[in-house]
Design an enzyme around this catalytic site. Structure first.
Site, short mmCIF file in Angstrom:
data_model
loop_
_atom_site.label_atom_id
_atom_site.label_comp_id
_atom_site.label_asym_id
_atom_site.label_seq_id
_atom_site.Cartn_x
_atom_site.Cartn_y
_atom_site.Cartn_z
N ARG A 1 0.83 -1.21 0.00
CA ARG A 1 0.00 0.00 0.00
C ARG A 1 0.86 1.26 0.00
NH1 ARG A 1 -1.51 4.15 3.21
NH2 ARG A 1 -3.60 4.98 2.88
N ARG B 1 -1.66 -8.94 10.53
CA ARG B 1 -1.01 -8.68 9.25
C ARG B 1 0.48 -8.50 9.45
NH1 ARG B 1 -5.33 -5.54 6.12
NH2 ARG B 1 -3.70 -5.59 4.55
N ASP C 1 -13.77 4.86 1.77
CA ASP C 1 -14.12 4.24 3.06
C ASP C 1 -15.01 5.13 3.92
OD1 ASP C 1 -12.69 2.03 2.42
OD2 ASP C 1 -11.11 2.29 3.93
N ALA D 1 -10.35 -0.41 -2.09
CA ALA D 1 -9.57 0.64 -2.75
C ALA D 1 -10.05 0.86 -4.18
CB ALA D 1 -8.09 0.27 -2.72
C1 LIG Z 1 -2.26 4.48 7.27
C2 LIG Z 1 -3.16 3.55 6.52
C3 LIG Z 1 -2.70 2.25 6.21
C4 LIG Z 1 -3.51 1.38 5.54
N1 LIG Z 1 -3.03 0.13 5.23
C5 LIG Z 1 -3.78 -0.74 4.51
C6 LIG Z 1 -3.26 -1.99 4.11
O1 LIG Z 1 -2.15 -2.35 4.44
N2 LIG Z 1 -4.05 -2.79 3.35
C7 LIG Z 1 -5.31 -2.42 2.97
O2 LIG Z 1 -5.98 -3.20 2.26
N3 LIG Z 1 -5.82 -1.23 3.35
C8 LIG Z 1 -5.10 -0.39 4.10
N4 LIG Z 1 -5.61 0.83 4.46
C9 LIG Z 1 -7.00 1.16 4.06
C10 LIG Z 1 -7.08 1.46 2.57
O3 LIG Z 1 -6.13 2.41 2.19
C11 LIG Z 1 -8.48 1.96 2.26
O4 LIG Z 1 -9.40 0.97 2.69
C12 LIG Z 1 -8.79 2.18 0.78
O5 LIG Z 1 -7.66 2.49 0.03
C13 LIG Z 1 -9.81 3.34 0.62
O6 LIG Z 1 -9.11 4.53 0.89
P1 LIG Z 1 -9.70 5.90 1.41
O7 LIG Z 1 -8.93 6.96 0.68
O8 LIG Z 1 -11.16 5.92 1.34
O9 LIG Z 1 -9.33 5.93 2.96
P2 LIG Z 1 -7.85 6.05 3.71
O10 LIG Z 1 -6.89 5.27 2.92
O11 LIG Z 1 -8.14 5.67 5.07
O12 LIG Z 1 -7.52 7.59 3.56
C14 LIG Z 1 -8.16 8.60 4.33
C15 LIG Z 1 -7.23 9.80 4.45
O13 LIG Z 1 -7.93 10.88 5.07
C16 LIG Z 1 -7.08 11.53 6.00
N5 LIG Z 1 -7.89 12.21 7.00
C17 LIG Z 1 -8.66 11.67 7.99
N6 LIG Z 1 -9.28 12.61 8.71
C18 LIG Z 1 -8.91 13.81 8.19
C19 LIG Z 1 -9.22 15.16 8.52
N7 LIG Z 1 -10.05 15.49 9.52
N8 LIG Z 1 -8.65 16.15 7.80
C20 LIG Z 1 -7.82 15.86 6.76
N9 LIG Z 1 -7.49 14.58 6.40
C21 LIG Z 1 -8.03 13.57 7.10
C22 LIG Z 1 -6.25 10.37 6.57
O14 LIG Z 1 -5.05 10.83 7.16
C23 LIG Z 1 -6.01 9.51 5.33
O15 LIG Z 1 -4.84 9.86 4.65
C24 LIG Z 1 -4.83 1.75 5.16
C25 LIG Z 1 -5.29 3.05 5.47
C26 LIG Z 1 -4.45 3.94 6.13
C27 LIG Z 1 -4.95 5.35 6.45
#
Ligand SMILES: Cc1cc2nc3c(=O)[nH]c(=O)nc-3n(C[C@H](O)[C@H](O)[C@H](O)COP(=O)(O)OP(=O)(O)OC[C@H]3O[C@@H](n4cnc5c(N)ncnc54)[C@H](O)[C@@H]3O)c2cc1C
Length: 447
Positions: A127, A205, A324, A337
């Site tokens: 990731r 993990r 998410d 993702a």
């Molecule tokens: C650190 C981390 C590690 C992960 N590792 C894995 C993994 O190993 N394998 C896997 O399958 N999935 C993992 N995931 C989850 C995966 O990335 C998500 O399920 C998928 O990619 C959907 O992504 P998303 O952008 O909706 O959410 P996320 O990937 O959770 O991204 C959300 C982003 O919003 C930011 N954010 C939150 N609140 C605020 C706020 N108030 N103001 C500004 N920014 C904010 C967070 O810092 C983050 O960068 C991980 C997520 C994170 C955050």
């Protein structure tokens, strides 16, 4: 600055549809909260569609966090269109077959893993590495990404939407809450608190170097690092374990999902105890304990899930939740993702088609286009988990194989949005906005 046309990929596949508008041609200002895959994906496609984009991200610096993540061919199609194939492919694992066993180590299915499939590649890799690549690609397009921004308030009027970030008021035409599974946007946008709940499962993990941990020296584990990438699975009541080697068998990712009803108010992950992890596979094929025990450390990831939200958008239609924040997925769907990427691409297209004067219509149409598809993909993940966790001794072959349906993996989110926008928007203009409904058809595993 990078080429928005993603020129390097266009020779590889006919990616079907790739419309790029002149920079800032729509006059639509999009503010995105969160620079995960959802936020970055939405930003890149918004840039391609001629919107003006700003990302506000809480983390202070870019770090390569996490372990294995999967992008299905439906998201792969988008990455290839953006010209990211060569970069992604180099760091991703390339598995020819998935070998699924029962707890006693009997092989139940050797499932071929054709790639590309439905005209696009899938990408399975670290990731952090893939996220860094997408982040840097977004930066190379000139997208304004501000780190260290904690968004604490969302607002909308008839003509504008915006946020307060680190105390600063920032206005836009639309605000996209892409702030992940513990989204605060969800509460602020929908006006009520909808806490994530435990899925009833947690995952231990790990991701590590095979040679450093002696995986290649142990006769019980050396099979997984033989110069090529391999994916082995073991299934038992309420448990499944996937061991996935990558970088030509030099790295190993262990992911074991098991029953766990612990409180999930803590951070998304924290250190796990090896003895607890090994208890899960007591009496199993000895290769399982041998592989798991090689990990230098474990992450204990409490798997968060939720019932479908009744809506992903605000009353005024200028605030939308994606990824998410709107719909967490079970890992067995391998789509969390990917659906996050599809969300962002679709939103960028409908904003372009609706135009600056009709942003709320675009947002409502986006929800209509996306809602049932996302739910079907979520349900598929649930059916795979049940198929594995409730497998009967006689279940073999297709009965335990991962479904790879064309409706899911052959989907082209960009093309689809162009195709259905007019009819979907027309329905809303004629009948008014209605809350989305859940799909009636539940896809059977293997469908
Ligand atoms: C650190 C981390 C590690 C992960 N590792 C894995 C993994 O190993 N394998 C896997 O399958 N999935 C993992 N995931 C989850 C995966 O990335 C998500 O399920 C998928 O990619 C959907 O992504 P998303 O952008 O909706 O959410 P996320 O990937 O959770 O991204 C959300 C982003 O919003 C930011 N954010 C939150 N609140 C605020 C706020 N108030 N103001 C500004 N920014 C904010 C967070 O810092 C983050 O960068 C991980 C997520 C994170 C955050």
């Amino acid at each position: 600055m990078s080429d928005l046309n993603g020129a390097s990929s266009s020779d590889r596949h006919d990616t079907g549809f790739a419309q790029v508008a002149p920079p800032n041609s729509t006059g639509i200002r999009v503010v995105i909260v969160g620079a995960g895959f959802a936020g970055l994906g939405c930003a890149v496609e918004s840039k391609r569609k001629g919107h003006d984009v700003l990302i506000l991200e809480k983390f202070k610096e870019l770090k390569a966090l996490g372990d294995i993540i999967s992008f299905g061919n439906n998201a792969g199609r988008v990455f290839e269109r953006w010209g990211l194939h060569d970069k992604f492919w180099t760091v991703c694992s390339h598995v020819e077959t998935l070998m699924i066993h029962n707890a006693q180590g009997e092989l139940l299915v050797e499932q071929p893993n054709p790639d590309p499939l439905f005209g696009a590649y899938a990408y399975n890799g670290h990731r952090g590495e893939l996220h860094t690549m997408l982040f840097e690609y977004a930066q190379s397009l000139g997208i304004d990404i501000r780190l260290g921004q904690d968004v604490s308030e969302y607002w909308e009027t008839e003509t504008e939407a915006g946020v307060f970030s680190n105390g600063e008021r920032i206005a836009a035409d639309i605000v996209v809450g892409a702030d992940g599974v513990r989204s605060t946007a969800r509460t602020l946008v929908l006006g009520y608190e909808d806490k994530p709940k435990s899925s009833g499962y947690a995952i231990y993990r790990s991701w590590f170097d095979c040679a450093e941990q002696g995986v290649d020296k142990d006769p019980l584990t050396s099979f997984i690092c033989q110069g090529k990438d391999l994916l082995y699975g073991w299934i038992g009541p309420d448990v499944h374990f996937l061991a996935h080697s990558s970088s030509d068998g030099k790295k190993l990712s262990n992911v074991i999902t098991h029953k766990d009803d612990a409180d999930i108010t803590e951070s998304w992950s924290f250190p796990g105890k090896m003895e607890d992890c090994l208890k899960i596979v007591e009496g199993w094929d000895p290769r399982c304990a041998a592989l798991l025990s090689k990990a230098p450390s474990l992450v204990d990831w409490k798997l968060v899930y939720r019932d479908p939200l009744p809506t992903w958008i605000s009353e005024g239609g200028r605030l939308a939740l994606i990824g998410d924040a709107a719909h967490p997925f079970l890992p067995t769907s391998q789509q969390g993702a990917s659906q996050a990427i599809e969300d962002g691409v679709t939103l960028a297209v409908v904003l372009q088609l609706a135009g600056k004067e009709s942003v709320p219509l675009a947002v409502r149409t986006w929800e209509k286009i996306r809602y049932q598809r996302v739910r079907r993909a979520q349900l598929l993940g649930e059916s795979v988990r049940d198929m594995w966790h409730k497998a009967k001794p006689e279940d073999k072959g297709q009965a335990v194989a991962i479904p790879k349906p064309e409706w899911l993996l052959g989907h082209d989110a960009e093309k689809h949005a162009y195709e259905v926008y007019d009819s979907s928007a027309k329905g809303i203009l004629q009948n008014g906005y209605e809350l989305p409904t859940l799909p009636v058809i539940v896809p059977a595993a293997g469908a």
